[in-house]
Motif scaffolding. Structure first.
Motif, PDB file in Angstrom:
ATOM      1  N   GLN A 185     -17.648 -21.937  15.506  1.00  0.00           N
ATOM      2  CA  GLN A 185     -18.648 -22.407  13.946  1.00  0.00           C
ATOM      3  C   GLN A 185     -19.114 -20.376  13.969  1.00  0.00           C
ATOM      4  OE1 GLN A 185     -17.483 -24.059  11.870  1.00  0.00           O
ATOM      5  NE2 GLN A 185     -18.857 -22.804  10.604  1.00  0.00           N
ATOM      6  N   VAL A 186     -20.159 -20.099  15.420  1.00  0.00           N
ATOM      7  CA  VAL A 186     -20.896 -18.846  14.492  1.00  0.00           C
ATOM      8  C   VAL A 186     -19.769 -18.148  14.719  1.00  0.00           C
ATOM      9  CG1 VAL A 186     -22.241 -17.408  15.611  1.00  0.00           C
ATOM     10  CG2 VAL A 186     -22.977 -20.180  16.250  1.00  0.00           C
ATOM     11  N   SER A 244     -33.853 -10.446  10.224  1.00  0.00           N
ATOM     12  CA  SER A 244     -33.108 -10.446   8.759  1.00  0.00           C
ATOM     13  C   SER A 244     -32.407 -11.646   9.166  1.00  0.00           C
ATOM     14  CB  SER A 244     -31.455  -9.839   9.097  1.00  0.00           C
ATOM     15  OG  SER A 244     -30.782  -9.865   9.910  1.00  0.00           O
ATOM     16  N   THR A 245     -32.572 -13.036   9.761  1.00  0.00           N
ATOM     17  CA  THR A 245     -32.121 -14.698   9.948  1.00  0.00           C
ATOM     18  C   THR A 245     -32.456 -15.253   9.267  1.00  0.00           C
ATOM     19  OG1 THR A 245     -29.897 -14.299  11.821  1.00  0.00           O
ATOM     20  CG2 THR A 245     -30.764 -16.225  11.323  1.00  0.00           C
ATOM     21  N   GLU A 279     -33.548 -16.953   5.258  1.00  0.00           N
ATOM     22  CA  GLU A 279     -32.364 -17.393   5.497  1.00  0.00           C
ATOM     23  C   GLU A 279     -30.886 -17.846   4.424  1.00  0.00           C
ATOM     24  OE1 GLU A 279     -31.876 -20.334   9.036  1.00  0.00           O
ATOM     25  OE2 GLU A 279     -31.379 -21.797   7.755  1.00  0.00           O
ATOM     26  N   SER A 310     -29.723 -15.204   3.322  1.00  0.00           N
ATOM     27  CA  SER A 310     -28.600 -14.516   4.258  1.00  0.00           C
ATOM     28  C   SER A 310     -27.554 -14.949   4.066  1.00  0.00           C
ATOM     29  CB  SER A 310     -29.145 -15.025   5.176  1.00  0.00           C
ATOM     30  OG  SER A 310     -28.618 -14.723   6.952  1.00  0.00           O
ATOM     31  N   LYS A 367     -23.133 -14.701   3.282  1.00  0.00           N
ATOM     32  CA  LYS A 367     -22.101 -15.111   3.828  1.00  0.00           C
ATOM     33  C   LYS A 367     -20.899 -15.864   3.429  1.00  0.00           C
ATOM     34  CE  LYS A 367     -24.035 -15.800   8.483  1.00  0.00           C
ATOM     35  NZ  LYS A 367     -24.469 -16.350   9.553  1.00  0.00           N
ATOM     36  N   LEU A 411     -17.020 -10.471   2.605  1.00  0.00           N
ATOM     37  CA  LEU A 411     -16.749  -9.981   4.071  1.00  0.00           C
ATOM     38  C   LEU A 411     -17.354  -8.620   4.086  1.00  0.00           C
ATOM     39  CD1 LEU A 411     -13.188 -11.213   3.089  1.00  0.00           C
ATOM     40  CD2 LEU A 411     -14.548 -12.664   4.825  1.00  0.00           C
ATOM     41  N   PRO A 412     -17.389  -8.826   5.233  1.00  0.00           N
ATOM     42  CA  PRO A 412     -17.674  -7.750   5.686  1.00  0.00           C
ATOM     43  C   PRO A 412     -17.988  -6.484   4.833  1.00  0.00           C
ATOM     44  CG  PRO A 412     -17.096  -8.640   7.846  1.00  0.00           C
ATOM     45  CD  PRO A 412     -16.792  -9.367   6.612  1.00  0.00           C
ATOM     46  N   VAL A 425     -31.195  -7.441   4.846  1.00  0.00           N
ATOM     47  CA  VAL A 425     -29.575  -8.646   5.585  1.00  0.00           C
ATOM     48  C   VAL A 425     -28.975  -8.200   4.775  1.00  0.00           C
ATOM     49  CG1 VAL A 425     -29.146 -11.428   4.064  1.00  0.00           C
ATOM     50  CG2 VAL A 425     -31.458 -10.825   4.650  1.00  0.00           C
ATOM     51  N   GLU A 466     -27.947  -5.494   5.849  1.00  0.00           N
ATOM     52  CA  GLU A 466     -27.503  -4.254   6.845  1.00  0.00           C
ATOM     53  C   GLU A 466     -26.823  -5.537   7.766  1.00  0.00           C
ATOM     54  OE1 GLU A 466     -30.172  -1.646   8.252  1.00  0.00           O
ATOM     55  OE2 GLU A 466     -29.737  -1.285  10.313  1.00  0.00           O
ATOM     56  N   SER A 467     -27.482  -6.538   7.804  1.00  0.00           N
ATOM     57  CA  SER A 467     -27.093  -7.047   9.212  1.00  0.00           C
ATOM     58  C   SER A 467     -25.793  -8.369   9.084  1.00  0.00           C
ATOM     59  CB  SER A 467     -28.383  -8.005   9.663  1.00  0.00           C
ATOM     60  OG  SER A 467     -27.887  -9.364   8.515  1.00  0.00           O
ATOM     61  N   LEU A 468     -25.279  -8.255   8.006  1.00  0.00           N
ATOM     62  CA  LEU A 468     -24.247  -8.225   7.329  1.00  0.00           C
ATOM     63  C   LEU A 468     -22.931  -7.262   6.840  1.00  0.00           C
ATOM     64  CD1 LEU A 468     -25.614 -11.751   5.335  1.00  0.00           C
ATOM     65  CD2 LEU A 468     -24.574 -11.199   7.560  1.00  0.00           C
ATOM     66  N   ASN A 469     -23.330  -6.251   7.863  1.00  0.00           N
ATOM     67  CA  ASN A 469     -22.627  -5.560   7.515  1.00  0.00           C
ATOM     68  C   ASN A 469     -21.813  -4.924   6.208  1.00  0.00           C
ATOM     69  OD1 ASN A 469     -22.258  -4.090  10.552  1.00  0.00           O
ATOM     70  ND2 ASN A 469     -21.550  -6.363  10.397  1.00  0.00           N
ATOM     71  N   LEU A 505     -23.302 -24.625   3.703  1.00  0.00           N
ATOM     72  CA  LEU A 505     -23.241 -25.887   5.047  1.00  0.00           C
ATOM     73  C   LEU A 505     -22.491 -25.260   6.033  1.00  0.00           C
ATOM     74  CD1 LEU A 505     -22.981 -29.367   2.665  1.00  0.00           C
ATOM     75  CD2 LEU A 505     -25.228 -28.109   3.713  1.00  0.00           C
ATOM     76  N   GLU A 506     -21.328 -24.298   5.440  1.00  0.00           N
ATOM     77  CA  GLU A 506     -20.579 -24.356   6.732  1.00  0.00           C
ATOM     78  C   GLU A 506     -22.086 -22.769   7.775  1.00  0.00           C
ATOM     79  OE1 GLU A 506     -16.404 -24.588   5.126  1.00  0.00           O
ATOM     80  OE2 GLU A 506     -17.229 -22.884   6.480  1.00  0.00           O
ATOM     81  N   PHE A 544     -24.813 -24.621   9.589  1.00  0.00           N
ATOM     82  CA  PHE A 544     -24.753 -24.805  10.682  1.00  0.00           C
ATOM     83  C   PHE A 544     -24.737 -23.839  11.304  1.00  0.00           C
ATOM     84  CE2 PHE A 544     -21.302 -26.130  13.456  1.00  0.00           C
ATOM     85  CZ  PHE A 544     -21.908 -27.100  14.214  1.00  0.00           C
ATOM     86  N   SER A 545     -23.375 -22.733  11.280  1.00  0.00           N
ATOM     87  CA  SER A 545     -23.452 -21.638  12.022  1.00  0.00           C
ATOM     88  C   SER A 545     -25.045 -20.378  11.815  1.00  0.00           C
ATOM     89  CB  SER A 545     -22.404 -20.545  11.796  1.00  0.00           C
ATOM     90  OG  SER A 545     -22.531 -20.420  10.537  1.00  0.00           O
ATOM     91  N   THR A 546     -25.897 -20.328  11.103  1.00  0.00           N
ATOM     92  CA  THR A 546     -27.194 -20.063  11.192  1.00  0.00           C
ATOM     93  C   THR A 546     -28.241 -20.242  12.640  1.00  0.00           C
ATOM     94  OG1 THR A 546     -26.313 -18.736   9.552  1.00  0.00           O
ATOM     95  CG2 THR A 546     -28.347 -18.114  10.103  1.00  0.00           C
TER      96      THR A 546
END
Lengths: 480, 480
Positions: free
Chosen positions: A217-218, A349-350, B189, B192, B196, B200-201, B218, B220-223, B344-345, B348-350
């Motif tokens: 998932q990550v 950033s997270t 968060e 972020s 997400k 998309l990047p 934030v 920057e970190s997600l491209n 929620l996805e 969960f992945s963060t």
């Protein structure tokens, strides 16, 4: 001390343990029998009660004895389980776009449903974690230090906790400075930040196959691709396959378990870990290691993480207290000697920083020394659960079932014979209020539909045992 | 009640307030003078003490009176500050790759340094948050519910807290179900995860200019890339510019403040918010709104967030308790009617889920009703800080300095005249143990080097005032 050979290089308790072990191995004390009481054996061997007690504890840690409350010690009754291990996995060796979000969220809903027998998610039950003491530390920290800590922390986390974490790492031969550690919101955030620190979107992450669905998932959420590597249920990932993938520049980062991988429970032996580190170094590929199960070892010694084997390697070590102490506290951490700046940027950033008081409570708990006694109890409990579960699977599942024999952690990976689809099996089990994790969640490749994972994180009970037997019966019905 | 006109549609306290307001506006009570004591005025107007008290509180909330401990109420002495507002920003309208990580981490280190006067990061001081009561709720939750909650939560967060959050949203006319809320690890968060869930990047995010450096980090970190929009210091982002960018498909998502933006303190008026929502709807572009400062309003009414204005819009609402209650607890949240699954996805992945006991403590605090009384105190304190800071800037900064007049929050944005570089100024200030946030941190475009942000989050003191004066003096030296 007439019946025990006196050996100057051994402690007395080791001699007593060796004596009892011989009685077991020769069949003098068969599986399931009660061993002599502490008082009787001490008198017979002319040693103190505490020496015999220490010997029995050692044998319990080795899994040769079982303590039964109000009754005494028994020779472990599991005996060898007849089932084969799963074969080494053979995933198709090409990168896959990951898409497991929907079934994973579904699994989490099952996990939150108290009417289901909890064999699905790898969640230790609150009573096994017995974190009352930790909660008291949290209450105390809130009362005494709440005002002081009612501010943003730094992205790296509280220095007090980082010092305690660095101190613990000494146990497995790792020299860490508190300044090489960053506290995270559990291991999931640690892995997410570690991947962010080492990849760009579209990059390929080499992982074990099967692998924990949270990792998938990550990977999905960061727009990365997964390359699954053949993995042996005992000795871990296949290095030759990784080498071939690296040779064709098909991988940008490796994410592997330090030990007791989820779901296989496999551990790469130390020599192979070094070999893998050398390989990655030659290709200048970073390694992210997930050590979340490392403290739950059934062997006497804890396997050393990759990072401890080569301090000069480009490794990001991730772990947390979620499997051993307090999943609800969400305290994980990263240790890295080469990527700290990227990790701190990622943390900022997270989630900017982690909650402070839970960090202080855990640091207080570690500093109090209570964690090690708790771990000893927990290891015995998980090990006993695993052994009972193995025995029930052996008895109740269809002939030809294969199952792992993890040396740590608290999950079992089961491969059903023939073409029994675990997805269909799950639907039947759910209708009888039983949950487990179907195999296809653990891969991007559509493999493992004939596999399932059982969690042994809850205290053993007749109801739980019946649930496992019922899954076996349902699987047999599919076969017939 | 002879001196106060009796109006059937008004409460008595409103009539008393109007009476005093007239005395102030006509100059009968000039700025800085003590107003009649409660007892005196009550006797004069033939109203009860509590009615007069209520009237004075209303005037205090409007910023016309100041309560001074042990002394009574005074006419607010700030008077109009002579300095101009900053002009509307004019960033170059093209997407920029973001790269602010290094100086941002440096700022955080300054923020953690107790020897520096804390004018840099927007951190409310612990004593202003006076969260002792919240800490007691946490201690209680840990004692009573620690075992029950020592498990993983769901990615959406504790239902109890989500119910309390949904209940609070009613105040600003928002109908939310607890099932449309996801708890996050602070607003960072939340932002972020929201990004997400919508990008998309490589996608372009339209933002205000200048904007909070955490948002840039934030992105920057997600491209992602940032497109900065011209923004007015009072009325917020320029909609026509956004419209042009949307017309050429140059934007994939918008991320804007709900109100009291950081650093400008600007708020898009309600009608313009609706206009912007319509525009985004036509282009099928989602909006992420950041309402972290929304509870710190100096106006009587809280500005309504975008989401409250159009429940059918594709909005992800983000906020947290970090500016008003407990930055150290890291409790933020997302509300969304259209993107919950993706959110929620993402959660969960963060980080899988948020720590549970801090959520319970905050829910208990909200449910106890203590939060509103706390907010009233906090708003008065921040407002008073802002007014004092404005006055000092007016007196001490070089002629031609421009400064914002936020209607909420606790930061001021200052534009220095001429070519005074705030970066150089910061180095001088640091050498005198004074910190502020240099302007270039708030943009990807290299603009705002002649600007700086001052935080008013700490209790006013002579030392703090001297620090602000010193920054002004240093700026004057650069000019000379």
């Amino acid at each position: 001390m007439d019946k025990v050979k006196n050996d100057a290089t051994r402690h007395r308790y080791e001699e007593v343990a060796a004596f009892v072990m011989e009685l077991i191995e020769t069949g003098t004390l068969p599986p399931g029998t009660k061993v002599p009481s502490l008082r009787t054996l001490s008198r017979q061997l002319h040693v103190s009660l505490s020496t015999t007690m220490q010997a029995y504890r050692v044998l319990e840690d080795k899994g040769m004895l079982e303590a039964r409350p109000q009754s005494g010690f028994y020779v472990a009754s599991s005996g060898p389980v007849a089932l084969d291990l799963p074969e080494k996995s053979r995933p198709p060796m090409r990168p896959h776009r990951v898409s497991v979000a929907a079934p994973v969220l579904q699994m989490l809903e099952y996990a939150a449903d108290p009417t289901l027998q909890p064999l699905g998610c790898a969640i230790p039950s609150p009573e096994m974690l017995s974190a009352g003491k930790l909660d008291r530390f949290l209450a105390r920290a809130a009362r005494l230090k709440g005002a002081e800590f009612n501010t943003y922390g730094t992205p790296s986390g509280e220095p007090y906790l980082r010092r305690e974490l660095a101190r613990r790492a000494i146990r497995w031969g790792q020299t860490l400075s508190p300044d090489e550690i960053a506290v995270t919101c559990g291991c999931t955030e640690a892995l997410s930040i570690a991947l962010k620190a080492t990849t760009l979107p579209g990059d390929v992450v080499a992982i074990e196959s099967p692998t924990y669905f949270g990792v998938l998932q990550v990977i999905e959420s960061l727009n990365l691709h997964a390359l699954e590597l053949p993995t042996d249920a005992t000795s871990g990932v296949d290095i030759a396959s990784l080498e071939r993938a690296l040779a064709r520049n098909a991988v940008q980062v490796c994410l592997l378990s330090s030990c007791f991988s989820n779901p296989l429970g496999s551990t790469l032996p130390g020599a192979k870990k070094r070999q893998l580190l050398d390989l990655l170094k030659r290709h200048e590929i970073p390694l992210i290691e997930d050590d979340i199960y490392g403290d739950i070892h059934f062997t006497e010694e804890r396997p050393r993480p990759f990072m401890a084997l080569d301090p000069s390697a480009d490794v990001i070590y991730c772990s947390s207290f979620s499997k051993t102490l307090a999943p609800g506290y969400r305290v994980g951490w990263i240790a890295t000697k080469k990527r700290l700046r990227q990790v701190l940027e990622g943390k900022f950033s997270t989630s900017l920083c982690s909650p402070i008081l839970p960090q202080i409570a855990i640091a207080d708990f570690l500093s109090s020394g209570g964690y090690d006694a708790h771990l000893r109890r927990l290891r015995r409990a998980f090990r006993s659960n695993i052994e009972r579960m193995l025995r029930v699977i052996d008895e109740a599942f269809p002939r030809g079932t294969r199952v792992t024999r993890p040396a740590g952690g608290f999950v079992l990976w089961v491969k059903l014979p023939g073409a029994v689809p675990s997805d269909g099996l799950l639907q039947q089990a759910l209708s009888e209020n039983i949950c487990f994790a179907p195999g296809k969640l653990f891969s991007t490749t559509g493999q493992y539909d004939d596999c399932l994972r059982l969690s042994c994180g809850h205290a053993w009970s007749d109801t739980l045992e019946q649930a496992v037997r019922r899954i076996g019966a349902l699987a047999r019905e599919w076969r017939d």
